[in-house]
Scaffold this motif. Sequence first.
Motif, PDB file in Angstrom:
ATOM      1  N   ASP A  50      -2.931  15.837   1.483  1.00  6.58           N
ATOM      2  CA  ASP A  50      -3.051  15.998   0.026  1.00  6.58           C
ATOM      3  C   ASP A  50      -3.924  14.908  -0.598  1.00  6.58           C
ATOM      4  N   LYS A  51      -3.841  13.694  -0.053  1.00 10.90           N
ATOM      5  CA  LYS A  51      -4.586  12.581  -0.648  1.00 10.90           C
ATOM      6  C   LYS A  51      -5.974  12.372  -0.026  1.00 10.90           C
ATOM      7  N   TYR A  52      -6.427  13.320   0.795  1.00 10.63           N
ATOM      8  CA  TYR A  52      -7.753  13.240   1.418  1.00 10.63           C
ATOM      9  C   TYR A  52      -8.830  13.330   0.339  1.00 10.63           C
ATOM     10  N   VAL A  53      -9.750  12.366   0.347  1.00  9.39           N
ATOM     11  CA  VAL A  53     -10.876  12.360  -0.580  1.00  9.39           C
ATOM     12  C   VAL A  53     -12.140  12.180   0.247  1.00  9.39           C
ATOM     13  N   ALA A  54     -12.977  13.208   0.259  1.00  9.72           N
ATOM     14  CA  ALA A  54     -14.226  13.138   1.015  1.00  9.72           C
ATOM     15  C   ALA A  54     -15.056  11.960   0.547  1.00  9.72           C
ATOM     16  N   GLY A  55     -15.596  11.220   1.498  1.00 10.12           N
ATOM     17  CA  GLY A  55     -16.441  10.080   1.173  1.00 10.12           C
ATOM     18  C   GLY A  55     -15.700   8.767   1.001  1.00 10.12           C
ATOM     19  N   SER A  56     -14.365   8.803   0.982  1.00 12.48           N
ATOM     20  CA  SER A  56     -13.612   7.554   0.841  1.00 12.48           C
ATOM     21  C   SER A  56     -13.586   6.820   2.182  1.00 12.48           C
ATOM     22  N   ALA A  57     -13.113   5.590   2.154  1.00  9.95           N
ATOM     23  CA  ALA A  57     -13.034   4.787   3.382  1.00  9.95           C
ATOM     24  C   ALA A  57     -11.794   5.131   4.212  1.00  9.95           C
ATOM     25  N   GLU A  58     -10.881   5.885   3.653  1.00  4.63           N
ATOM     26  CA  GLU A  58      -9.634   6.231   4.343  1.00  4.63           C
ATOM     27  C   GLU A  58      -9.923   7.099   5.577  1.00  4.63           C
ATOM     28  N   ARG A  59      -9.284   6.781   6.695  1.00  5.20           N
ATOM     29  CA  ARG A  59      -9.416   7.522   7.946  1.00  5.20           C
ATOM     30  C   ARG A  59      -8.045   8.037   8.357  1.00  5.20           C
ATOM     31  N   TYR A  60      -8.019   9.189   9.012  1.00  2.49           N
ATOM     32  CA  TYR A  60      -6.761   9.842   9.377  1.00  2.49           C
ATOM     33  C   TYR A  60      -6.711  10.195  10.856  1.00  2.49           C
ATOM     34  N   ASP A  61      -5.535  10.032  11.445  1.00  2.00           N
ATOM     35  CA  ASP A  61      -5.299  10.525  12.790  1.00  2.00           C
ATOM     36  C   ASP A  61      -5.306  12.047  12.730  1.00  2.00           C
ATOM     37  N   VAL A  62      -5.542  12.679  13.887  1.00  2.00           N
ATOM     38  CA  VAL A  62      -5.622  14.139  13.945  1.00  2.00           C
ATOM     39  C   VAL A  62      -4.588  14.662  14.936  1.00  2.00           C
ATOM     40  N   TYR A 138     -15.007  15.375   9.521  1.00  2.00           N
ATOM     41  CA  TYR A 138     -13.932  14.811   8.716  1.00  2.00           C
ATOM     42  C   TYR A 138     -13.783  13.313   8.963  1.00  2.00           C
ATOM     43  N   GLN A 139     -13.039  12.672   8.092  1.00  2.00           N
ATOM     44  CA  GLN A 139     -12.809  11.227   8.165  1.00  2.00           C
ATOM     45  C   GLN A 139     -11.653  10.945   9.116  1.00  2.00           C
ATOM     46  N   THR A 140     -11.962  10.932  10.398  1.00  2.00           N
ATOM     47  CA  THR A 140     -10.929  10.723  11.411  1.00  2.00           C
ATOM     48  C   THR A 140     -10.907   9.287  11.881  1.00  2.00           C
ATOM     49  N   SER A 141      -9.752   8.864  12.389  1.00  3.06           N
ATOM     50  CA  SER A 141      -9.592   7.508  12.879  1.00  3.06           C
ATOM     51  C   SER A 141      -9.967   7.376  14.353  1.00  3.06           C
ATOM     52  N   GLY A 142     -10.108   8.506  15.035  1.00  2.00           N
ATOM     53  CA  GLY A 142     -10.357   8.483  16.483  1.00  2.00           C
ATOM     54  C   GLY A 142      -9.083   8.609  17.289  1.00  2.00           C
ATOM     55  N   GLU A 143      -7.945   8.616  16.616  1.00  2.00           N
ATOM     56  CA  GLU A 143      -6.648   8.790  17.291  1.00  2.00           C
ATOM     57  C   GLU A 143      -6.279  10.269  17.217  1.00  2.00           C
ATOM     58  N   ASN A 144      -5.993  10.865  18.366  1.00  4.14           N
ATOM     59  CA  ASN A 144      -5.709  12.283  18.453  1.00  4.14           C
ATOM     60  C   ASN A 144      -4.390  12.539  19.174  1.00  4.14           C
ATOM     61  N   LEU A 145      -3.714  13.553  18.715  1.00  4.76           N
ATOM     62  CA  LEU A 145      -2.463  13.976  19.355  1.00  4.76           C
ATOM     63  C   LEU A 145      -2.581  15.453  19.624  1.00  4.76           C
TER      64      LEU A 145
END
Length: 145
Positions: A50-62, A138-145
């Motif tokens: 929900d808080k994903y903002v394209a172009g932000s510095a935030e990265r997310y696990d997938v 997408y803004q991924t962290s490189g951590e995958n499950l």
Amino acid sequence: MKNGILLLSTFFSICLFCSELVAQKLPGKRDSIQSDILKEKRIFTVLLPDKYVAGSAERYDVIYVLDGESNINMVSSVQKFTEEEGYMPSLIIVAVHNTDRTRDFLPTYHKDFPTSGGADKFLEFFKKELIPNIDKTYQTSGENL
């Protein structure tokens, strides 16, 4: 230990009761990739936090979900609940839709399952095509499950 058992039992209870959500409209953005490895178009659905903002510095696990068309509602419901309870971070969910479960999930050929034995190619598709595509898009962290 007691909290872990409670969390697991809650997770599985939610999974059981959320199975009826499958018939409802699938959340997220439906997309596809033409796989050179599998020699077919593979459909997947991406559900962003929900808080994903394209172009932000935030990265997310997938988290990659197999049987995506059947499991995305359940997994997203459980993930959202556990995130709200503080047990799980926000995640990008990628639900991979099936074309041939027997081929993709069974690592060796068996005469009773004529298309079996393609799990190695399915894993190669993940490693060389799908994950790099998601990481690029997408803004991924490189951590995958």
